[in-house]
Each structure stands twice: as structure tokens, then as C-alpha cells.
Design a protein around this motif. Structure first.
Motif, PDB file in Angstrom:
ATOM      1  N   ASN A  37       0.899  -1.110   0.134  1.00 52.35           N
ATOM      2  CA  ASN A  37      -0.038  -0.026  -0.018  1.00 52.35           C
ATOM      3  C   ASN A  37       0.811   1.325   0.014  1.00 52.35           C
ATOM      4  OD1 ASN A  37      -1.928   1.910   0.413  1.00 52.35           O
ATOM      5  ND2 ASN A  37      -3.001   0.753   1.995  1.00 52.35           N
ATOM      6  N   SER A  38       0.647   2.209  -1.019  1.00 49.78           N
ATOM      7  CA  SER A  38       1.802   3.157  -1.225  1.00 49.78           C
ATOM      8  C   SER A  38       1.364   4.331  -0.120  1.00 49.78           C
ATOM      9  CB  SER A  38       1.387   3.820  -2.507  1.00 49.78           C
ATOM     10  OG  SER A  38       0.167   4.418  -2.640  1.00 49.78           O
ATOM     11  N   THR A  39       0.127   4.623   0.407  1.00 47.94           N
ATOM     12  CA  THR A  39       0.004   5.608   1.428  1.00 47.94           C
ATOM     13  C   THR A  39       0.475   4.897   2.971  1.00 47.94           C
ATOM     14  OG1 THR A  39      -2.355   4.382   1.827  1.00 47.94           O
ATOM     15  CG2 THR A  39      -2.096   6.518   0.314  1.00 47.94           C
ATOM     16  N   LYS A  40       0.467   3.788   3.030  1.00 50.36           N
ATOM     17  CA  LYS A  40       1.019   3.315   4.489  1.00 50.36           C
ATOM     18  C   LYS A  40       2.507   3.291   3.992  1.00 50.36           C
ATOM     19  CE  LYS A  40      -2.719  -0.164   5.729  1.00 50.36           C
ATOM     20  NZ  LYS A  40      -2.813  -1.297   6.014  1.00 50.36           N
ATOM     21  N   LYS A  41       3.008   2.981   3.069  1.00 51.19           N
ATOM     22  CA  LYS A  41       4.426   3.004   2.685  1.00 51.19           C
ATOM     23  C   LYS A  41       4.968   4.260   3.119  1.00 51.19           C
ATOM     24  CE  LYS A  41       7.756   1.514  -0.482  1.00 51.19           C
ATOM     25  NZ  LYS A  41       8.017   0.876  -1.852  1.00 51.19           N
ATOM     26  N   VAL A  42       4.340   5.678   2.588  1.00 46.70           N
ATOM     27  CA  VAL A  42       4.846   6.823   2.674  1.00 46.70           C
ATOM     28  C   VAL A  42       4.944   7.227   4.288  1.00 46.70           C
ATOM     29  CG1 VAL A  42       4.376   9.351   2.441  1.00 46.70           C
ATOM     30  CG2 VAL A  42       4.072   7.648   0.479  1.00 46.70           C
ATOM     31  N   GLU A  43       3.788   6.609   5.056  1.00 43.17           N
ATOM     32  CA  GLU A  43       3.532   7.023   6.459  1.00 43.17           C
ATOM     33  C   GLU A  43       4.650   6.435   7.299  1.00 43.17           C
ATOM     34  OE1 GLU A  43       1.595   9.179   8.125  1.00 43.17           O
ATOM     35  OE2 GLU A  43       1.016   9.919   5.972  1.00 43.17           O
ATOM     36  N   ALA A  44       5.058   5.158   6.765  1.00 43.94           N
ATOM     37  CA  ALA A  44       5.760   4.050   7.444  1.00 43.94           C
ATOM     38  C   ALA A  44       7.467   4.879   7.352  1.00 43.94           C
ATOM     39  CB  ALA A  44       6.036   2.762   6.984  1.00 43.94           C
ATOM     40  N   ALA A  45       7.534   5.314   6.238  1.00 48.58           N
ATOM     41  CA  ALA A  45       9.199   6.158   5.660  1.00 48.58           C
ATOM     42  C   ALA A  45       9.120   7.288   6.799  1.00 48.58           C
ATOM     43  CB  ALA A  45       9.027   6.311   4.349  1.00 48.58           C
ATOM     44  N   LYS A  46       7.963   8.140   7.057  1.00 48.28           N
ATOM     45  CA  LYS A  46       8.239   9.326   7.676  1.00 48.28           C
ATOM     46  C   LYS A  46       8.548   8.766   9.259  1.00 48.28           C
ATOM     47  CE  LYS A  46       5.158  12.151   4.999  1.00 48.28           C
ATOM     48  NZ  LYS A  46       3.863  12.971   4.963  1.00 48.28           N
ATOM     49  N   GLU A  47       7.783   7.833   9.755  1.00 46.12           N
ATOM     50  CA  GLU A  47       8.066   7.247  10.941  1.00 46.12           C
ATOM     51  C   GLU A  47       9.617   6.649  11.195  1.00 46.12           C
ATOM     52  OE1 GLU A  47       6.130   7.041  13.840  1.00 46.12           O
ATOM     53  OE2 GLU A  47       4.722   8.474  12.604  1.00 46.12           O
ATOM     54  N   ALA A  48      10.048   5.932  10.075  1.00 50.22           N
ATOM     55  CA  ALA A  48      11.271   5.148  10.023  1.00 50.22           C
ATOM     56  C   ALA A  48      12.308   6.635  10.056  1.00 50.22           C
ATOM     57  CB  ALA A  48      11.484   4.520   8.816  1.00 50.22           C
ATOM     58  N   LYS A  49      12.080   7.736   9.296  1.00 50.27           N
ATOM     59  CA  LYS A  49      12.730   8.881   9.292  1.00 50.27           C
ATOM     60  C   LYS A  49      13.057   9.504  10.702  1.00 50.27           C
ATOM     61  CE  LYS A  49      12.399  13.833   7.635  1.00 50.27           C
ATOM     62  NZ  LYS A  49      13.206  14.404   6.415  1.00 50.27           N
ATOM     63  N   LYS A  50      11.822   9.573  11.403  1.00 52.22           N
ATOM     64  CA  LYS A  50      12.062   9.983  12.777  1.00 52.22           C
ATOM     65  C   LYS A  50      12.958   9.148  13.842  1.00 52.22           C
ATOM     66  CE  LYS A  50       7.356  12.171  12.874  1.00 52.22           C
ATOM     67  NZ  LYS A  50       6.069  11.974  13.495  1.00 52.22           N
ATOM     68  N   LEU A  51      12.817   7.733  13.611  1.00 51.33           N
ATOM     69  CA  LEU A  51      13.630   6.930  14.342  1.00 51.33           C
ATOM     70  C   LEU A  51      15.234   7.072  14.112  1.00 51.33           C
ATOM     71  CD1 LEU A  51      11.433   3.884  14.603  1.00 51.33           C
ATOM     72  CD2 LEU A  51      12.021   5.213  16.274  1.00 51.33           C
ATOM     73  N   LEU A  52      15.353   7.345  12.786  1.00 52.41           N
ATOM     74  CA  LEU A  52      16.765   7.384  12.201  1.00 52.41           C
ATOM     75  C   LEU A  52      17.473   8.726  12.616  1.00 52.41           C
ATOM     76  CD1 LEU A  52      16.740   5.426   8.763  1.00 52.41           C
ATOM     77  CD2 LEU A  52      18.027   4.916  11.102  1.00 52.41           C
ATOM     78  N   GLU A  53      16.541   9.797  12.790  1.00 56.59           N
ATOM     79  CA  GLU A  53      17.006  11.276  12.894  1.00 56.59           C
ATOM     80  C   GLU A  53      17.291  11.081  14.329  1.00 56.59           C
ATOM     81  OE1 GLU A  53      14.239  14.204  11.503  1.00 56.59           O
ATOM     82  OE2 GLU A  53      15.225  14.068   9.447  1.00 56.59           O
TER      83      GLU A  53
END
Length: 151
Positions: free
Chosen positions: A118-134
Motif C-alpha cells: 500500500n503506497s499511502t501506508k508506505k509513505v507514512e511508514a517512511a516518515k516514521e522510520a525517518k523520525k527514528l533514524l534522525e
């Protein structure tokens, strides 16, 4: 010690096969859009699945690494330069190069198998992963993972 790479397996001294591509392992993507980028294995499928009958792994990686931050620059500039951009991807083991490093970030709740479809879930997950990595970057540890590969 003879090391033989067969998918995600190697041999130890006793002649037993050892799985070394495990969650948390840092790998380098070798082909495709993110070739040369570092990523972390979230979930590995050594025997494959029905849709992908080969060994593959679900990755979270850095498509854009943080840049050098100078203390005298403004807070806004520092924040912008220390941001990362992430990707989520399923990759065949043949297109991954394992490293000796591991990264202890828990992506289990953020990234899962159904997120990829799911592309919308993928975008949201990428944002969450970005927060964790930052957050991980701001601790100052794992400097190698957040540096750009020079080759």
C-alpha cells in the motif's frame, strides 16, 4: 576458516551453516535506484515466500544522508542539514552486500510486510522510520551508518 557465501549463509568451523543476514544488520544495496546506499534489515526471508520464491529482505535505508553541521550556522540550517531521507524496499539477497555493522533501531512496529503493498501506508511508514533514524543520528553513535559512502 573458509567462508562461502550462499544467499544468507556461511560456514563455521564445525561445518554448520550460519545465518548472518538478521534483523538489525547493516547492508549496502548493490543494484537499482538505491545502489550504493546503506540500509538496515527489518525482516529477512531466507527461504522466500509464495510471491517471492527466493531469499529476500525487507529494508529501511537512507536515500539521503545527513550533511556536515557547523555550530555557528543557524538552528534552522542545522536542522535542515541533519535531516535524513529514508526508503523502504524488499530486495533479493543477491543485490545486498552485508557489512560488519549492526544498528539497534526497532522498526518492527513501524515497518511490516503489508506496508510495501500500500503506497499511502508506505509513505507514512517512511516518515516514521525517518523520525527514528534522525533520533538515532542525534545521539552521535553509529557515525559510520550516517556517513556518505565514498567510492
Amino acid at each position: 576458516l573458509r567462508v562461502h557465501l550462499l544467499g544468507a549463509l556461511s560456514w563455521n568451523r564445525a561445518g554448520k551453516m550460519v545465518k548472518f543476514l538478521k534483523p538489525g544488520k547493516v547492508v549496502i544495496v548493490l543494484s537499482g535506484r538505491y545502489a550504493g546506499k546503506k540500509a538496515v534489515i527489518v525482516k529477512n526471508h531466507d527461504d522466500g515466500t509464495s510471491s517471492r520464491p527466493y531469499g529476500h529482505a525487507l529494508l529501511v535505508g537512507l536515500s539521503k544522508e545527513p550533511r556536515k553541521v557547523i555550530r555557528k550556522s543557524s538552528q534552522k540550517t542545522q536542522a535542515k542539514r541533519s535531516s535524513v531521507k529514508t526508503f523502504i524496499k524488499t530486495v533479493n539477497y543477491n543485490h545486498l552486500m552485508p557489512t560488519r555493522y549492526t544498528l539497534d533501531v526497532d522498526f518492527k512496529g513501524v515497518v511490516s510486510g503489508e506496508v510495501i503493498d500500500n503506497s499511502t501506508k508506505k509513505v507514512e511508514a517512511a516518515k516514521e522510520a525517518k523520525k527514528l533514524l534522525e533520533e538515532k543520528f542525534k545521539t552521535g553513535k553509529n557515525r559510520w551508518f550516517f556517513s556518505k559512502l565514498r567510492f
